[in-house]
Design a protein around this motif. Structure first.
Motif, PDB file in Angstrom:
ATOM      1  N   ALA A 272       7.015   2.257   1.544  1.00 46.11           N
ATOM      2  CA  ALA A 272       6.962   1.003   0.816  1.00 46.11           C
ATOM      3  C   ALA A 272       6.130   0.270   1.189  1.00 46.11           C
ATOM      4  N   ASN A 273       6.422  -0.075   2.050  1.00 53.99           N
ATOM      5  CA  ASN A 273       6.312  -1.308   2.917  1.00 53.99           C
ATOM      6  C   ASN A 273       5.535  -1.378   3.758  1.00 53.99           C
ATOM      7  N   ALA A 274       4.620  -0.027   4.103  1.00 48.23           N
ATOM      8  CA  ALA A 274       3.732   0.039   4.494  1.00 48.23           C
ATOM      9  C   ALA A 274       2.531  -0.376   3.871  1.00 48.23           C
ATOM     10  N   ALA A 275       3.065   0.312   2.572  1.00 47.05           N
ATOM     11  CA  ALA A 275       1.730  -0.166   1.337  1.00 47.05           C
ATOM     12  C   ALA A 275       1.655  -1.272   0.638  1.00 47.05           C
ATOM     13  N   ASP A 276       3.094  -1.804   0.999  1.00 51.21           N
ATOM     14  CA  ASP A 276       2.737  -3.512   0.423  1.00 51.21           C
ATOM     15  C   ASP A 276       2.153  -4.648   1.523  1.00 51.21           C
ATOM     16  N   LEU A 277       2.174  -4.225   2.773  1.00 54.47           N
ATOM     17  CA  LEU A 277       1.626  -4.970   3.947  1.00 54.47           C
ATOM     18  C   LEU A 277       0.124  -4.441   3.725  1.00 54.47           C
TER      19      LEU A 277
ATOM     20  N   HIS B 133      -5.091  -5.215  -8.986  1.00 54.98           N
ATOM     21  CA  HIS B 133      -6.410  -5.091  -8.796  1.00 54.98           C
ATOM     22  C   HIS B 133      -7.156  -4.071  -9.648  1.00 54.98           C
ATOM     23  N   GLN B 134      -8.727  -3.972  -9.677  1.00 52.83           N
ATOM     24  CA  GLN B 134      -9.624  -2.511  -9.359  1.00 52.83           C
ATOM     25  C   GLN B 134      -9.616  -1.634  -8.292  1.00 52.83           C
ATOM     26  N   VAL B 135      -9.039  -0.233  -8.629  1.00 54.21           N
ATOM     27  CA  VAL B 135      -8.477   0.530  -6.887  1.00 54.21           C
ATOM     28  C   VAL B 135      -9.279   1.498  -8.014  1.00 54.21           C
ATOM     29  N   THR B 136     -10.218   2.385  -6.754  1.00 49.35           N
ATOM     30  CA  THR B 136     -11.276   3.327  -6.382  1.00 49.35           C
ATOM     31  C   THR B 136     -10.688   4.207  -5.023  1.00 49.35           C
TER      32      THR B 136
ATOM     33  N   CYS C 212      -2.795   2.695  -3.667  1.00 49.48           N
ATOM     34  CA  CYS C 212      -2.794   2.065  -4.877  1.00 49.48           C
ATOM     35  C   CYS C 212      -2.505   1.795  -5.826  1.00 49.48           C
ATOM     36  N   CYS C 213      -0.320   2.541  -6.191  1.00 51.69           N
ATOM     37  CA  CYS C 213      -0.100   2.094  -7.143  1.00 51.69           C
ATOM     38  C   CYS C 213       0.039   0.045  -7.115  1.00 51.69           C
ATOM     39  N   ALA C 214       0.075   0.115  -5.296  1.00 53.59           N
ATOM     40  CA  ALA C 214       0.769  -1.337  -4.857  1.00 53.59           C
ATOM     41  C   ALA C 214      -0.198  -2.067  -5.188  1.00 53.59           C
TER      42      ALA C 214
ATOM     43  N   VAL D 237      -4.443  11.046  -6.926  1.00 51.17           N
ATOM     44  CA  VAL D 237      -4.715  10.397  -7.650  1.00 51.17           C
ATOM     45  C   VAL D 237      -4.077   9.649  -8.893  1.00 51.17           C
ATOM     46  N   ALA D 238      -3.717  10.850 -10.083  1.00 49.90           N
ATOM     47  CA  ALA D 238      -3.362  10.880 -11.237  1.00 49.90           C
ATOM     48  C   ALA D 238      -1.919  10.113 -11.122  1.00 49.90           C
ATOM     49  N   GLY D 239      -1.978   8.782 -12.582  1.00 49.19           N
ATOM     50  CA  GLY D 239      -0.451   8.449 -13.232  1.00 49.19           C
ATOM     51  C   GLY D 239      -1.273   7.022 -11.932  1.00 49.19           C
TER      52      GLY D 239
END
Lengths: 360, 330
Positions: A190-195, A25-28, A17-19, A39-41
């Motif tokens: 962090a790499n997984a999220a970035d990919l 992007h709009q994220v839900t 979500c942070c990435a 999810v807060a923050g």
């Protein structure tokens, strides 16, 4: 883009979500239970299962959810429920990214690694559920689907690996097997999220399977040694690897030794292959019989140490999980940066009294 | 799974009533009470449909509070903390066992009042801090109370994991008494006091610092506290989180050494001395909470073990009350 993340309240989900939000992007996030607090923050919005129909059309749906609580015989139903949620979220046009695992090739990576669909097989519930999800998602979404199989997710506060290993170190439990220092097959969260964010933005990667374990060539001792130094403890190693899964016949013969019928069923249920057959039978058994069996203390209160054995198998895995990713993507987080984040977390979490330092 | 002795000389398991048919009752009590030899006979919930479905699931009957009040046998209260004081008081009866889920009650004053009321009526009030059955904590307690490590000087408690418990009432995210401190934090603080042998007396408490992520119900917090106990002062550092994993252990520093005790049922304790540390394996530990709930039911509902009596939870209530009412520093 509007990206919907199913299972986005989990450990990897928060980083995803942070990435995505950082990239504009709009994220839900589709949450259940108290997941909203995670999810807060992040900058992402939240919706519950029954609110999906009210959401703005999504461009991409990322699924991180998988059956992780309740009895394993209900995994197919829970997988179907997740698939239905993703289907609702994706509508008829959104791309879908399924986050899967290297474990679809077995805890020892004994099955051939292919960046493609892998055959179904009988195995422990987690692996069966993951393979099944890949097949069901592929059938449902066809060329709209991209599958990313993650290696062992490492990072600050990773319950499955970093925290689990830190706990074993602190309390003198094995963090590997003597003379069997396995490939870590790890990926930093962090790499997984970035990919995942990269794959969400790429519109031409449908139908592909990717594998990520950018730290995979590192042996587990390379990850564990700095943890042990930080905790001022010596790692303990098991003398030998847990027995490998045998054939169905071997499992049944071993289970038959000196056991009564009910404890035989329970013993078989804990074996990888026999357990799969037991679950298949249980799914068609009369509900009243299952309820009666569950009410028996011996049936419901298994004290299997299967989880520890699986961990030792992974820690001594003799094969490397090869990374297969789009050529344009470069992992943003190096091993040194990954260690710094873990080191900082060790102090925050109470494992160490001071930051363990910049260098691993 | 150990089987409980059959009570009252008969062949039927003992009947228990449950008030509060939420997630704790469904996920834990419904399985572990029968495993301990008890039968859930009467159940009550403020939502009749929840009581009915739970009754069907456990083979019992939905009942009113009046029926439960007048029925024989022990009662287990598994409702949100805000309701504990009133329910415990209402259900007290001579010779009756009333078990209250944690946290006992919100204030020390309420806890004292209930202990006194229970004694006056002749009832036995217990609190379901089941982690007191963990072998590592009992081993640590035995070691510390033996005096081998000297007086306790400092407790460092860190417990955290990603919160996913699916409460039916959502009190953990909506009620000021449902934050991490009174929810799982009450377990952690109680286990620390128990393992350190500090649960016999109610300490005087000085709160130096409290930080929370948000107003209650907070999901993350850190507190620094001093406890004036019989042998002197003990400092307490408390870190709790529903967002991320923490060390999930109690560190007990004494005059001559220290112990790291897990907040889980694993049967290990790390002992620290001047020249290093070593791990001791304690018999009876293992994964999964169910066997320890079963042990708790046997020790409280059958044995009426003193360390489950409500008077032994005045110390933890005092600590939680003091932290809850302290002015937030940041």
């Amino acid at each position: 883009m509007h990206v919907i993340v199913v299972g986005g309240a989990g450990y990897v989900g928060r980083f995803v979500c942070c990435a995505l939000v950082r990239r504009g992007h709009q994220v839900t996030v589709v949450v259940r239970g108290p997941g909203e607090i995670h999810v807060a923050g992040t900058g992402a919005g939240v919706c519950r299962n029954d609110e999906i129909a009210q959401l703005e059309q999504s461009d991409v749906v990322i699924n991180l959810a998988f059956p992780n609580d309740g009895p394993p015989i209900e995994d197919p139903a829970r997988n179907q429920a997740i698939l239905d949620l993703v289907g609702q979220s994706a509508g008829t046009s959104a791309r879908v990214i399924l986050v899967s695992t290297l474990a679809v090739f077995g805890y020892n990576l004994e099955s051939p690694q292919v960046a493609a669909s892998t055959p179904r097989r009988r195995d422990v519930p987690y692996i069966e559920a993951k393979i099944s999800a890949e097949h069901e998602f592929s059938r449902a979404f066809g060329r709209r689907l991209t599958v990313l199989r993650l290696g062992n997710v490492w990072g600050p506060a990773s319950a499955s690996w970093t925290a689990a290993i830190a706990d074993c170190l602190l309390f003198g439990e094995p963090v590997g097997v003597r003379d069997a220092d396995g490939f870590s097959n790890a990926t930093d969260v962090a790499n997984a999220a970035d990919l995942l964010a990269f794959l969400a933005e790429a519109s031409d990667l449908g139908g592909r399977y990717y594998h990520l374990a950018e730290l995979g060539a590192m042996r587990w001792t390379e990850l564990i040694a700095p943890l042990a130094r930080a905790l001022h403890v010596d790692p303990i190693l098991a003398r030998e690897r847990p027995d490998e899964a045998g054939s169905l016949a071997e499992e049944v013969l071993e289970a038959l030794r000196g056991r009564g019928p009910l404890s035989l069923v329970r013993t078989l249920a804990e074996r990888p292959i026999a357990g799969s057959y037991v679950r298949s039978v249980a799914r068609v058994a009369p509900p009243a019989l299952l309820r009666a069996l569950r009410r028996r203390p011996n049936f419901t209160a298994s004290q299997s140490d299967g989880a520890d054995a699986d961990m030792l198998r992974v820690l001594s895995c003799p094969r490397q999980f090869e990374t297969v990713v789009p050529g344009e993507w470069i992992p943003p987080v190096s091993w040194n940066e990954s260690w710094r984040a873990v080191s900082s977390w060790l102090q925050r979490a109470g494992y160490t009294e001071t930051d363990a330092g910049e260098e691993p | 799974m150990p089987s409980a002795p059959m009570l009252n000389g008969g062949t039927h398991p003992r009947d228990v009533a449950i008030v509060g048919c939420g997630a704790v009752a469904r996920r834990l009590h419904a399985k572990t009470l029968p495993a301990a030899g008890f039968r859930i006979r009467l159940v009550h919930d403020i939502r009749p449909e929840i009581a009915e479905s739970f009754a069907r699931a456990v083979g019992g009957r939905a009942a009113t509070l009046d029926e439960i009040q007048n029925a024989p046998g022990p009662v287990l209260i598994a409702t949100p903390p805000r309701t504990h004081r009133a329910l415990v008081e209402r259900l007290l009866a001579p010779s009756r066992i009333v078990i209250c889920e944690k946290p006992f009650v919100a204030t020390l004053a309420d806890a004292l009042a209930l202990v006194q009321r229970g004694d006056a009526v002749g009832a036995w009030i217990g609190v379901a801090h089941f982690r007191r059955t963990f072998p590592a904590a009992r081993f640590a307690r035995a070691l510390i109370t033996s005096g081998a490590l000297g007086a306790v000087r400092h407790l460092d408690v860190a417990e955290g994991e990603r919160f996913s418990w699916p409460t039916i009432t959502a009190y953990t995210t909506a009620d000021a008494l449902g934050g991490v401190l009174l929810d799982t934090g009450s377990h952690a603080v109680d286990l620390a006091l128990f393992a350190a042998g500090l649960d016999h007396h109610t300490p005087t408490i000085d709160v130096h610092d409290v930080r929370r992520d948000k107003p209650e119900p907070a999901h993350e917090m850190e507190a620094h506290v001093s406890l004036a106990v019989l042998h002197g002062h003990v400092t307490l550092r408390l870190r709790l989180s529903r967002y991320e994993c923490l060390a999930n252990r109690i560190l007990i520093r004494c005059e001559h050494g220290a112990l790291a005790v897990p907040l889980s049922p694993r049967g290990r304790v790390r002992v620290y001395g001047p020249d290093g540390s070593s791990v001791m394996a304690v018999e009876g530990g293992g994964p999964g909470y169910a066997p320890f709930f079963v042990r708790q039911w046997q020790e409280s509902l059958v044995d009426r073990a003193d360390w489950f009596h409500a008077r032994r939870f005045l110390a933890v209530t005092a600590v939680l009350d003091a932290i809850t009412t302290a002015r937030v520093m940041g």
